[in-house]
Design a protein around this motif. Structure first.
Motif, short mmCIF file in Angstrom:
data_model
loop_
_atom_site.label_atom_id
_atom_site.label_comp_id
_atom_site.label_asym_id
_atom_site.label_seq_id
_atom_site.Cartn_x
_atom_site.Cartn_y
_atom_site.Cartn_z
N ILE A 1 22.24 91.08 -26.43
CA ILE A 1 20.93 90.84 -25.81
C ILE A 1 20.64 89.30 -25.64
O ILE A 1 20.72 88.67 -26.46
CB ILE A 1 19.87 91.71 -26.30
CG1 ILE A 1 20.18 92.89 -26.24
CG2 ILE A 1 18.73 91.28 -25.71
CD1 ILE A 1 19.19 93.84 -26.83
N THR A 2 20.56 88.84 -24.60
CA THR A 2 20.32 87.20 -24.35
C THR A 2 19.69 86.87 -22.96
O THR A 2 19.55 87.57 -21.95
CB THR A 2 21.69 86.72 -24.28
OG1 THR A 2 21.47 85.37 -24.65
CG2 THR A 2 22.47 86.91 -23.23
N HIS A 3 19.01 85.90 -23.01
CA HIS A 3 18.48 85.26 -21.58
C HIS A 3 19.38 84.41 -21.12
O HIS A 3 19.18 84.51 -19.83
CB HIS A 3 17.18 84.16 -22.21
CG HIS A 3 15.99 84.93 -22.66
ND1 HIS A 3 15.45 85.91 -21.86
CD2 HIS A 3 15.40 85.00 -23.99
CE1 HIS A 3 14.35 86.37 -22.45
NE2 HIS A 3 14.33 85.82 -23.79
N TYR A 4 20.24 83.68 -21.93
CA TYR A 4 21.05 82.65 -21.22
C TYR A 4 22.66 83.21 -21.61
O TYR A 4 23.05 83.78 -22.03
CB TYR A 4 20.98 81.33 -22.02
CG TYR A 4 19.54 80.91 -22.20
CD1 TYR A 4 18.69 80.53 -20.98
CD2 TYR A 4 18.73 81.18 -23.38
CE1 TYR A 4 17.32 80.24 -21.10
CE2 TYR A 4 17.38 80.76 -23.42
CZ TYR A 4 16.71 80.49 -22.30
OH TYR A 4 15.23 80.18 -22.45
N THR A 5 23.47 82.26 -20.46
CA THR A 5 24.89 82.18 -20.57
C THR A 5 25.58 81.64 -21.59
O THR A 5 26.88 81.85 -21.77
CB THR A 5 25.44 81.76 -19.20
OG1 THR A 5 25.15 80.65 -18.82
CG2 THR A 5 24.87 83.09 -17.96
N ARG A 6 24.89 80.76 -22.48
CA ARG A 6 25.56 79.90 -23.15
C ARG A 6 26.51 80.47 -24.20
O ARG A 6 27.70 80.28 -24.43
CB ARG A 6 24.70 78.76 -23.96
CG ARG A 6 23.66 79.54 -24.97
CD ARG A 6 22.94 77.96 -25.53
NE ARG A 6 22.11 78.63 -26.75
CZ ARG A 6 21.82 77.79 -27.54
NH1 ARG A 6 22.29 76.51 -27.77
NH2 ARG A 6 21.27 78.23 -28.52
N ILE A 7 25.83 81.44 -24.96
CA ILE A 7 26.65 82.32 -25.87
C ILE A 7 27.78 83.11 -25.35
O ILE A 7 28.80 83.33 -25.85
CB ILE A 7 25.77 83.36 -26.65
CG1 ILE A 7 26.50 83.91 -27.98
CG2 ILE A 7 25.41 84.64 -25.91
CD1 ILE A 7 25.50 84.67 -28.81
N LEU A 8 27.82 83.41 -24.18
CA LEU A 8 28.69 84.25 -23.19
C LEU A 8 29.99 83.34 -22.72
O LEU A 8 30.98 83.87 -22.37
CB LEU A 8 28.31 84.87 -21.94
CG LEU A 8 27.13 85.73 -22.20
CD1 LEU A 8 26.63 86.63 -20.91
CD2 LEU A 8 27.42 87.00 -23.15
#
Length: 258
Positions: free
Chosen positions: A210-217
């Motif tokens: 669960i995330t807001h941003y793409t940086r971890i992806l």
């Protein structure tokens, strides 16, 4: 192959009692359908207040949330009929966005107690000590960390590394990672992501990020991306959908639900 199935899940949050002393409910989830299988990585992305964390905590059994419809099963077993500890023993794991402090309980004792509860027997001390030490080394954690009280005085990065250490040692069937990237600097994000990828590569755990941003992806490549708005999934796709969201934002999905 383990499978978590969520069907038409509807959830309300319990609010303080009104002037008549009656409890009130605010609907949050409006019918969620999702299937997560072992070896798959699903990313749920959406704006603040869309219900992403509500989904996570409802699956885990947080008492603040009341199920008003639908079902959640793990390998055919009714998750919603289980107590919180039964859900953990069944193979569900939640890495919290804001891990709580547990004064008086060391990390080492906490982890061994958790492993014992899940497996039904205590791990052998010599073997367990090696596993614990190895997990800490992979996450670049000082060995002295094991004797500190759980999350007490931990930095944001230490709390998240501890969550991933639990994930690696407890080996759940399905892991829900609630905004694990929040509050991490670039180095901590890389180390945490490497830990998640080690679990992913075993093929034995289904992951729900669960995330807001793409940086971890950029570090953890999802197999599926789900756009979550107004308490439900409104769009699904592959990794390319995350890049589209990075470029365009959530506005068109939000406007479509108004």
């Amino acid at each position: 192959m383990s499978t978590l199935e969520i069907r038409d899940l509807k959830v309300s949050v319990k609010l303080p009692t009104n002037e008549n002393g009656q409890p009130s409910l605010k609907p949050i989830l409006a019918g969620v359908d999702l299937t997560v299988k072992a070896g798959e990585t699903h990313a749920i992305m959406g704006p603040n207040g869309s219900g992403k964390s509500t989904l996570a905590y409802s699956i885990a059994g947080h008492p603040k949330y009341q199920i008003t419809g639908g079902s959640v099963t793990l390998d055919g077993d009714d998750v919603l009929a289980m107590t919180v500890d039964e859900r953990a023993r069944a193979g569900l794991f939640l890495a919290m966005q804001y891990p709580v402090e547990v004064p008086g309980v060391s990390v080492a004792n906490f982890l061994r107690s958790a492993k014992t509860a899940i497996d039904g027997e205590a791990p052998k001390l010599r073997t367990w000590a090696g596993e614990l030490r190895g997990a800490m080394e992979k996450l670049q954690m000082d060995p002295a960390f094991a004797q500190r009280n759980v999350n007490e005085g931990f930095s944001g990065g230490e709390k998240k590394r501890h969550e991933i250490m639990q994930l690696e040692l407890l080996k759940p069937k399905v892991a829900i990672l609630d905004e694990t990237d929040s509050g991490l600097d670039i180095d901590a994000l890389r180390i945490v992501s490497e830990g998640v990828n080690r679990v992913r590569e075993t093929g034995e755990t289904g992951l729900l990020l669960i995330t807001h941003y793409t940086r971890i992806l950029r570090y953890i490549k999802p197999d599926f991306v789900h756009v979550f708005v107004a308490g439900k999934i409104v769009q699904e796709g592959g990794p390319e959908l995350a890049e589209q969201l990075e470029a365009e934002g959530y506005e068109r999905y939000v406007n479509a639900t108004v």
